[in-house]
Write a protein that holds these residues in place. Structure first.
Motif, mmCIF file in Angstrom:
data_model
loop_
_atom_site.group_PDB
_atom_site.id
_atom_site.type_symbol
_atom_site.label_atom_id
_atom_site.label_comp_id
_atom_site.label_asym_id
_atom_site.label_seq_id
_atom_site.Cartn_x
_atom_site.Cartn_y
_atom_site.Cartn_z
ATOM 1 N N ARG A 129 0.989 -1.048 0.004
ATOM 2 C CA ARG A 129 0.043 0.022 -0.002
ATOM 3 C C ARG A 129 0.795 1.334 0.325
ATOM 4 O O ARG A 129 2.111 1.151 0.282
ATOM 5 C CB ARG A 129 -0.834 0.144 1.347
ATOM 6 N N ALA A 130 0.351 2.398 -0.432
ATOM 7 C CA ALA A 130 1.005 3.527 -0.434
ATOM 8 C C ALA A 130 1.240 4.065 0.965
ATOM 9 O O ALA A 130 0.229 4.103 1.699
ATOM 10 C CB ALA A 130 0.563 4.559 -1.539
ATOM 11 N N PHE A 131 2.356 4.448 1.170
ATOM 12 C CA PHE A 131 2.645 5.310 2.649
ATOM 13 C C PHE A 131 3.010 6.797 2.285
ATOM 14 O O PHE A 131 3.405 7.106 1.210
ATOM 15 C CB PHE A 131 3.890 4.599 3.279
ATOM 16 N N VAL A 149 13.299 6.889 -8.215
ATOM 17 C CA VAL A 149 12.117 5.874 -8.414
ATOM 18 C C VAL A 149 10.876 6.205 -8.820
ATOM 19 O O VAL A 149 10.245 5.746 -9.943
ATOM 20 C CB VAL A 149 11.733 5.551 -6.603
ATOM 21 N N TRP A 150 10.537 7.329 -8.808
ATOM 22 C CA TRP A 150 8.928 7.967 -9.444
ATOM 23 C C TRP A 150 9.531 8.315 -10.845
ATOM 24 O O TRP A 150 8.432 7.898 -11.565
ATOM 25 C CB TRP A 150 8.924 9.339 -8.658
ATOM 26 N N ARG A 151 10.611 8.646 -11.519
ATOM 27 C CA ARG A 151 10.757 8.665 -12.867
ATOM 28 C C ARG A 151 10.679 7.427 -13.505
ATOM 29 O O ARG A 151 10.172 7.332 -14.877
ATOM 30 C CB ARG A 151 12.131 9.323 -13.146
ATOM 31 N N VAL A 152 11.274 6.289 -12.922
ATOM 32 C CA VAL A 152 11.142 5.370 -13.555
ATOM 33 C C VAL A 152 9.905 4.471 -13.570
ATOM 34 O O VAL A 152 9.350 4.006 -14.703
ATOM 35 C CB VAL A 152 12.381 4.194 -12.784
ATOM 36 N N ASP A 153 9.138 4.513 -12.393
ATOM 37 C CA ASP A 153 7.978 3.516 -12.338
ATOM 38 C C ASP A 153 6.845 4.514 -11.563
ATOM 39 O O ASP A 153 7.004 4.710 -10.442
ATOM 40 C CB ASP A 153 8.327 2.394 -11.530
ATOM 41 N N ARG A 154 5.830 4.866 -12.208
ATOM 42 C CA ARG A 154 4.539 5.880 -11.656
ATOM 43 C C ARG A 154 3.811 4.779 -10.638
ATOM 44 O O ARG A 154 2.755 5.158 -10.396
ATOM 45 C CB ARG A 154 3.883 6.447 -12.943
ATOM 46 N N GLY A 155 4.303 3.382 -10.630
ATOM 47 C CA GLY A 155 3.401 2.610 -9.867
ATOM 48 C C GLY A 155 3.943 2.735 -8.303
ATOM 49 O O GLY A 155 3.155 2.330 -7.606
ATOM 50 N N PHE A 156 4.846 3.412 -7.951
ATOM 51 C CA PHE A 156 5.461 3.555 -6.888
ATOM 52 C C PHE A 156 5.071 4.933 -6.356
ATOM 53 O O PHE A 156 5.525 5.862 -6.400
ATOM 54 C CB PHE A 156 7.026 3.683 -6.861
ATOM 55 N N ILE A 157 3.518 4.988 -5.863
ATOM 56 C CA ILE A 157 2.798 6.102 -5.203
ATOM 57 C C ILE A 157 3.488 6.678 -4.144
ATOM 58 O O ILE A 157 3.625 8.003 -4.103
ATOM 59 C CB ILE A 157 1.444 6.088 -5.016
ATOM 60 N N SER A 158 4.253 5.743 -3.530
ATOM 61 C CA SER A 158 4.840 6.467 -1.932
ATOM 62 C C SER A 158 6.075 7.178 -2.359
ATOM 63 O O SER A 158 6.282 8.190 -1.581
ATOM 64 C CB SER A 158 5.385 5.227 -1.255
ATOM 65 N N ALA A 159 6.581 7.079 -3.644
ATOM 66 C CA ALA A 159 7.603 7.960 -4.149
ATOM 67 C C ALA A 159 7.371 9.256 -4.431
ATOM 68 O O ALA A 159 7.999 10.302 -4.317
ATOM 69 C CB ALA A 159 8.386 7.045 -5.163
ATOM 70 N N ALA A 160 6.092 9.355 -5.178
ATOM 71 C CA ALA A 160 5.592 10.487 -5.543
ATOM 72 C C ALA A 160 5.211 11.571 -4.418
ATOM 73 O O ALA A 160 5.347 12.670 -4.222
ATOM 74 C CB ALA A 160 4.282 10.268 -6.310
ATOM 75 N N PHE A 161 4.542 10.808 -3.320
ATOM 76 C CA PHE A 161 4.360 11.385 -2.107
ATOM 77 C C PHE A 161 5.554 12.138 -1.409
ATOM 78 O O PHE A 161 5.364 13.063 -0.540
ATOM 79 C CB PHE A 161 3.256 10.897 -0.983
ATOM 80 N N GLY A 162 6.612 11.021 -1.189
ATOM 81 C CA GLY A 162 7.723 11.492 -0.646
ATOM 82 C C GLY A 162 8.419 12.930 -1.418
ATOM 83 O O GLY A 162 8.756 13.467 -0.573
ATOM 84 N N LEU A 163 8.295 12.742 -2.627
ATOM 85 C CA LEU A 163 8.981 13.696 -3.207
ATOM 86 C C LEU A 163 8.402 15.033 -2.923
ATOM 87 O O LEU A 163 8.808 16.153 -2.947
ATOM 88 C CB LEU A 163 9.087 13.345 -4.784
ATOM 89 N N ALA A 164 7.108 14.874 -3.045
ATOM 90 C CA ALA A 164 6.126 16.140 -2.904
ATOM 91 C C ALA A 164 6.130 16.620 -1.555
ATOM 92 O O ALA A 164 6.464 17.931 -1.262
ATOM 93 C CB ALA A 164 4.703 15.822 -3.044
ATOM 94 N N ARG A 165 6.347 15.875 -0.620
ATOM 95 C CA ARG A 165 6.454 16.105 0.657
ATOM 96 C C ARG A 165 7.682 17.027 1.151
ATOM 97 O O ARG A 165 7.727 17.920 1.626
ATOM 98 C CB ARG A 165 6.369 15.109 1.621
ATOM 99 N N ILE A 166 8.763 16.488 0.543
ATOM 100 C CA ILE A 166 10.040 17.015 0.618
ATOM 101 C C ILE A 166 10.391 18.382 -0.012
ATOM 102 O O ILE A 166 10.635 19.467 0.508
ATOM 103 C CB ILE A 166 11.263 16.158 0.255
ATOM 104 N N ARG A 167 9.706 18.300 -1.208
ATOM 105 C CA ARG A 167 9.701 19.806 -1.870
ATOM 106 C C ARG A 167 8.849 20.819 -1.307
ATOM 107 O O ARG A 167 9.139 21.912 -1.210
ATOM 108 C CB ARG A 167 9.008 19.424 -3.331
ATOM 109 N N LEU A 168 7.687 20.415 -0.785
ATOM 110 C CA LEU A 168 6.882 21.376 -0.185
ATOM 111 C C LEU A 168 7.401 21.943 1.256
ATOM 112 O O LEU A 168 7.562 23.127 1.369
ATOM 113 C CB LEU A 168 5.435 20.615 0.190
ATOM 114 N N ALA A 169 8.053 20.977 1.892
ATOM 115 C CA ALA A 169 8.815 21.541 3.166
ATOM 116 C C ALA A 169 9.991 22.275 2.844
ATOM 117 O O ALA A 169 10.056 23.328 3.675
ATOM 118 C CB ALA A 169 9.346 20.191 3.876
ATOM 119 N N ALA A 170 10.605 22.344 1.671
ATOM 120 C CA ALA A 170 11.711 23.302 1.154
ATOM 121 C C ALA A 170 11.029 24.450 0.438
ATOM 122 O O ALA A 170 11.919 25.451 -0.021
ATOM 123 C CB ALA A 170 12.434 22.474 0.204
ATOM 124 N N GLY A 171 9.963 24.590 0.360
ATOM 125 C CA GLY A 171 9.258 25.828 -0.318
ATOM 126 C C GLY A 171 9.146 25.751 -1.761
ATOM 127 O O GLY A 171 8.785 26.834 -2.467
#
Length: 743
Positions: A429-431, A588-610
């Motif tokens: 499941r996505a985390f 991870v996200w660039r290679v496989d869009r099935g790893f939704i957790s990677a997308a949210f991790g990337l978004a979470r870190i980018r948002l925290a950085a402004g």
């Protein structure tokens, strides 16, 4: 079928030519049945989930094919070279490459301005040496092969271009290559040539040069018969020549994607040899020819049987594994030569045969290695000093190499290149999706190690394991019940033990899980799955630092697996090192869009950085077909609930486009309108400067309009409240936020 030429003992091959006299089968002859396969498939070992190998064999399509690049990249087509132009006009062995074949000391070197002798005796051991071609233009070998001249020379012999006169008479010119010996008096070299005659003619693979014949011709000086291998002529360019051409143009190295694509083509050929208990031994860029749309291994002079511990071993400094000198060649040493060749082709590897003869330069000193971590790990494992730590088969390395190639290509153009993993399941499941959850399903937006532990992919069960059948019968989802069943299984095996470890972790018995993992480590210290479950257990225990160490080890073993990078990224993020985690999530996200957790991790870190734009960009990449598309859009809405009017209106537009149930729509409407109201009241804009006619979710972008909107949203939420006290509180909030009116 048998050749119809009188007195010829040969037979017609699948190509329609006799393997003895070389003549084409007459039209009247019964044709050899054309099979879907003209060559055997590499009988490489099957890689189990543990990374260990088990023998397998079979036959499948093996005919020549075009389209190099493993279906992932189009490699440039190399035109065939006119054979006549390939002949050396003045065949010589450069002095720097003249060594005694017996004691390996330099011979034939110039002195006092005078050139060295091309023939003579070694001053160190007295052994005779000769670097003069024995065949010249016009010589005819075995009354059949007319020599045009020398093409090149290698570690075991001169290579000549010849015309097959048998075919030239009736069909057309058939060019072949004759490979002889540099020094006809060398017993080891002669023995190697004789060995080739026994089994090399049976090798039939589209990526390996075809051996047609083995003939003898008397030495013009001594009269002693000299053996020559007759093989097909491959008129392209070697990878070394292609590298030199790029250097002449100023490029210095080949693009990494091309290098990996070449590796993906070569490894199945080596796997074919390994499956037949043969070792190539002397793989290097010089021995790979790219001709049109095909790659071929040439120069089989160093090939030997795996169990051969008698004949001489040939290799090239800088490419040969250090363990060859101690224990002899092996599949692992062949893997080593591939890793070294990839390194030489992909970056300026100064000192690869001296300073770094058995190692790599520091990663920080090589920009490519600093940028491409997965590639660096692929090289590091393939040339590990311990043969047991290298890839254990060509297919195992090929699988990881292709994963790295997908990552490299996706990093360049952003296009995903997902592939089904043979090592891992998909995410359970996505985390880390809390930013997109609404209502009762909402979870914490921050990443929690325990949530990651229960969501990461799992190693695939090795179907060849004795306990695989028993595991397939387990149906209980209760961890405690699973532990009870797995503690007394009908058959004990590695897979059963690993499943017990997982059940113990899920049941919270981390101490027992650790004890079981220690026992598994003793049984197989190289099983990456043990490190994987150590990482899972560490996350479950809230020790992300220990998990980081464990998943880093898995990444080192499986550099082409996105799942390994995902697990390491999550563990790193939990330790607070968001910069390192962001790089891994991104790959991870660039290679496989099935790893939704990677997308949210990337978004979470980018948002925290402004980086709001970067956050929205990655959330918008979650495909419409994904069950988490709505979750990603909700997270995008929340990421825009700050800053300015433009962001607020963009977020409102997103929310209006979402198809949500009434309750969740009301909850998000409250969040949206409260953010807009905070912006309006926080700016302290005079009434005449407030936006005129602009609306947010159907309400004017004014304090009064937003308050009316909030009142309505709170009352809608109250209609769905199940708890009376909660319903009353929502009505009170609606009354409190409502602007003052006369009625």
């Amino acid at each position: 079928m048998r050749c119809v030429r009188p007195g010829c003992p040969g037979s017609y091959g699948a190509d329609g030519y006799c393997d003895e006299c070389g003549r084409k089968a007459p039209a009247s002859a019964t044709a050899v049945p054309k099979q879907a396969s003209t060559a055997t498939t590499p009988s490489v070992a099957t890689v189990s989930a543990s990374g260990r190998t088990t023998p397998s064999s079979g036959r499948s399509r093996g005919s020549s094919r075009g389209g190099l690049g493993a279906g992932l990249i189009d490699l440039p087509r190399v035109p065939l070279r006119d054979p006549a132009t390939a002949v050396m006009t003045d065949p010589k062995v450069s002095e720097s490459r003249r060594f005694c074949v017996k004691c390996e000391e330099p011979v034939g070197r110039g002195k006092d301005g005078k050139p060295g002798r091309v023939e003579g005796f070694c001053p160190n051991c007295g052994h005779a040496f000769s670097f003069v071609p024995r065949l010249g233009s016009g010589d005819v070998v075995n009354d059949r092969y007319e020599v045009l001249g020398a093409l090149a020379y290698g570690g075991l012999g001169w290579i000549y271009l010849a015309r097959d006169r048998n075919l030239a008479d009736s069909v057309s010119d058939r060019w072949v290559v004759l490979k002889g010996l540099i020094n006809t008096g060398d017993a080891d070299a002669m023995a190697a040539a004789v060995t080739e005659r026994r089994y090399l003619v049976e090798i039939d693979h589209p990526s390996i040069v075809k051996i047609h014949d083995f003939v003898q011709h008397p030495d013009p000086k001594t009269g002693v018969p000299v053996g020559y291998i007759v093989m097909e002529y491959v008129g392209g360019q070697s990878l070394r020549d292609m590298l030199m051409a790029r250097r002449a143009e100023g490029a210095r190295v080949m693009p990494l994607a091309e290098v990996l694509a070449y590796g993906a083509e070569v490894l199945p050929a080596l796997g074919y040899l390994h499956g037949r208990d043969l070792l190539y031994c002397d793989f290097k860029p010089d021995n790979v020819i790219h001709a049109e749309e095909q790659l071929k291994l040439i120069d089989l002079g160093a090939v030997r049987r795996i169990d051969d511990d008698v004949s001489a071993v040939y290799g090239t400094p800088g490419y040969q594994a250090p363990d060859v000198a101690e224990v002899g060649p092996s599949i692992a040493s062949d893997i080593y030569t591939v890793g070294r060749s990839l390194a030489v082709l992909s970056f300026e590897f100064r000192g690869f045969s001296t300073t770094y003869a058995s190692s790599l330069p520091e990663r920080a000193d090589i920009p490519l290695l600093a940028q491409e971590e997965s590639y660096y790990r692929l090289l590091r494992r393939s040339i590990h000093r311990d043969p047991a730590r290298r890839f254990q088969s060509a297919s195992e390395m090929s699988e990881q190499l292709l994963g790295v190639l997908r990552e490299v290509l996706s990093a360049v153009d952003g296009a995903p290149r997902a592939a089904l993993s043979r090592q891992f399941t998909p995410e359970r499941r996505a985390f880390g999706t809390g930013a997109g959850e609404v209502g009762a399903a909402a979870v914490a937006a921050d990443l929690r190690p325990a949530d990651v532990a229960g969501a990461l992919p799992l190693p695939q069960v090795d179907v060849l394991d004795p306990g695989a059948g028993f595991l397939a019968t387990l149906s209980s989802t209760d961890p405690a019940e699973l532990v009870r069943q797995l503690e007394a299984p009908p058959v004990r095996s590695t897979e059963v033990s690993l499943r017990l470890v997982r059940a113990r972790i899920e049941a919270g018995d981390l101490d027992a899980a650790g004890t079981d993992l220690d026992a598994l480590t003793v049984a197989d210290p190289f099983d990456w799955r043990v490190d994987w479950y150590r990482g899972i257990a560490a996350l479950a225990a809230g020790r992300p630092g220990d998990a980081r160490v464990a998943f880093d080890a898995v990444y080192g073993e499986l550099p082409g697996e996105p799942a390994a990078r995902l697990a390491l990224a999550a563990a790193i993020e939990c330790t607070g090192d968001t910069a390192a985690a962001e790089k891994l999530y991104d790959r991870v996200w660039r290679v496989d869009r099935g790893f939704i957790s990677a997308a949210f991790g990337l978004a979470r870190i980018r948002l925290a950085a402004g980086d709001r734009d970067g956050t929205l960009a990655v959330l918008d990449q979650v495909p419409d077909s994904s069950s988490h598309h709505i979750t990603a859009q909700v997270a995008a809405v929340r990421a825009s609930l700050v800053a300015d009017q433009h962001s607020l209106l963009a977020a409102a537009g997103r929310l209006e486009r979402l198809v949500l149930d009434v309750e969740r729509q009301a909850l998000l409407t409250v969040e949206m309108l409260k953010a807009a109201l905070d912006w309006i009241t926080g700016t302290h804009l005079p009434a005449h400067r407030l936006p005129d006619g602009v609306q947010v979710l159907g309400h004017p972008l004014t304090e009064r309009g937003l308050r009316f909107g909030l009142e309505r949203a709170y009352r809608t939420m109250a209609q769905f409240a199940r708890d009376p006290d909660h319903k009353i509180a929502l009505v009170d909030q609606a009354n409190a936020v409502r602007p003052r009116t006369l009625t």
